[in-house]
Design a protein around this motif. Sequence first.
Motif, PDB file in Angstrom:
ATOM      1  N   GLY A 111      -3.867  -4.528  -5.370  1.00 15.96           N
ATOM      2  CA  GLY A 111      -2.493  -4.068  -5.283  1.00 15.96           C
ATOM      3  C   GLY A 111      -1.435  -5.041  -5.750  1.00 15.96           C
TER       4      GLY A 111
ATOM      5  N   LEU B 124      -3.057   3.977  -6.164  1.00 15.84           N
ATOM      6  CA  LEU B 124      -4.225   3.801  -5.301  1.00 15.84           C
ATOM      7  C   LEU B 124      -5.391   4.644  -5.778  1.00 15.84           C
ATOM      8  CD1 LEU B 124      -3.045   3.649  -1.564  1.00 15.84           C
ATOM      9  CD2 LEU B 124      -3.812   1.784  -3.039  1.00 15.84           C
TER      10      LEU B 124
ATOM     11  N   ARG C 230       0.825  -1.211   0.000  1.00 17.01           N
ATOM     12  CA  ARG C 230       0.000   0.000   0.000  1.00 17.01           C
ATOM     13  C   ARG C 230       0.859   1.261   0.000  1.00 17.01           C
ATOM     14  NH1 ARG C 230      -2.973  -3.630  -1.329  1.00 17.01           N
ATOM     15  NH2 ARG C 230      -5.187  -3.746  -0.741  1.00 17.01           N
TER      16      ARG C 230
ATOM     17  N   THR D 231      -6.289  -0.487   3.142  1.00 16.32           N
ATOM     18  CA  THR D 231      -6.761   0.534   2.211  1.00 16.32           C
ATOM     19  C   THR D 231      -7.111  -0.112   0.865  1.00 16.32           C
ATOM     20  OG1 THR D 231      -5.348   2.202   3.240  1.00 16.32           O
ATOM     21  CG2 THR D 231      -6.162   2.682   1.026  1.00 16.32           C
TER      22      THR D 231
ATOM     23  N   ALA E 281      -7.358  -1.039  -2.919  1.00 13.70           N
ATOM     24  CA  ALA E 281      -6.495  -0.805  -4.081  1.00 13.70           C
ATOM     25  C   ALA E 281      -7.232  -1.308  -5.315  1.00 13.70           C
ATOM     26  CB  ALA E 281      -5.162  -1.532  -3.919  1.00 13.70           C
TER      27      ALA E 281
END
Length: 372
Positions: free
Chosen positions: A310, A25, A16, A264, A266
Amino acid sequence: MAARHAPVLSSRALNRATMDRQLLLLRTAVPVKEAVGRLVGLQAQNTRPPYFQLCSRLEGFAPAALSELMESREVVRIVSLRSTLHTHTAEDALTLRPLVQPARDRELNIFRSGLTGVDLDRLSSLARELVEERPRTMKELREELLLHWPDADPRALAVAARCRLPLVQVTPRGLWGRSGQVALTTAEHWLGTPSQPAASPDGTVLRYLGAFGPASVKDMQTWAGLTRMREVFERLRPRLVTFRDENGVELFDLPDAPRPDPDTPAPPRFLPEFDNVLLGHADRTRVIPPAYKGRNGMGNQAYGTVLADGFLAAIWRLDETPDTATVTVQALGTLDRATREDITQEAVEMLTVMSPAPAHDIRFATFVDFGD
């Protein structure tokens, strides 16, 4: 001892952080030239990858924007990091190229047997005169230099010129939808600027961490194609923070650089066959799961990469006709329905920008046999 007690960053945490700094992102509304500089260049062995790299990163990107910068000579194509062709800002072309000269010297050593009796200083001077008189192809350089050293290996002569001089590929090579054969001149001549001092190792480490960190000394050396950078990191240590990865390797970072929560989101991203986010570290597990190592290429053949959550999750290719642009996605593992839908939507958005074809076809199918 300090590294042993430094906080541990998981592969997801490193992912991340890297995705954030690589503008993957969330697409970012920054000028194209600023993005090229922030990323410290775009890998560019082929002409199209830099455009696809920016499409995956920038809000409102249009391929013409990068072409216009190339035509105005604000960005150029030059062999730099890892002795690999990159698209750099003019400023970086002038200063990063001399910084990585040791890597070009190592490359030249491979061809020494074909350069017996060749005065490399004289060769550099002659080659500079030739390419500054007018841009020359490598074939033309070989033929001209062979007149002076008829017993030398012709290929070695041209490689020597390329290693010794900061040669850029002049337009129309690299322009979107136009391109042309590779013709070379010096960066100074093309940019109308005298040679510049090499970028400082300290400043380059800081820029690397800003675009690829947290990272180890070996990561940075792999990215740049340089060696013996440990002393630079040690000199910078008071200005940096340190972590370690799950294997205990010490990682350095800028104190205020973003390190998002590992959870988070992605979104999927389509990367071209060459992208520094896949090549900018010695340990690439922050982006490429160990089970998929080598799956974004076989031998000299590289494939486009699809990131999901990600990480490398699929490879892709683009086939175009005047009527239809077809993206074929080959999953490397199991993709759930929601992920496939998100990948499909991302593919459509990419094609809306990157293909003039009026119709889009997104397929999930196998096009590479990995021999499992």
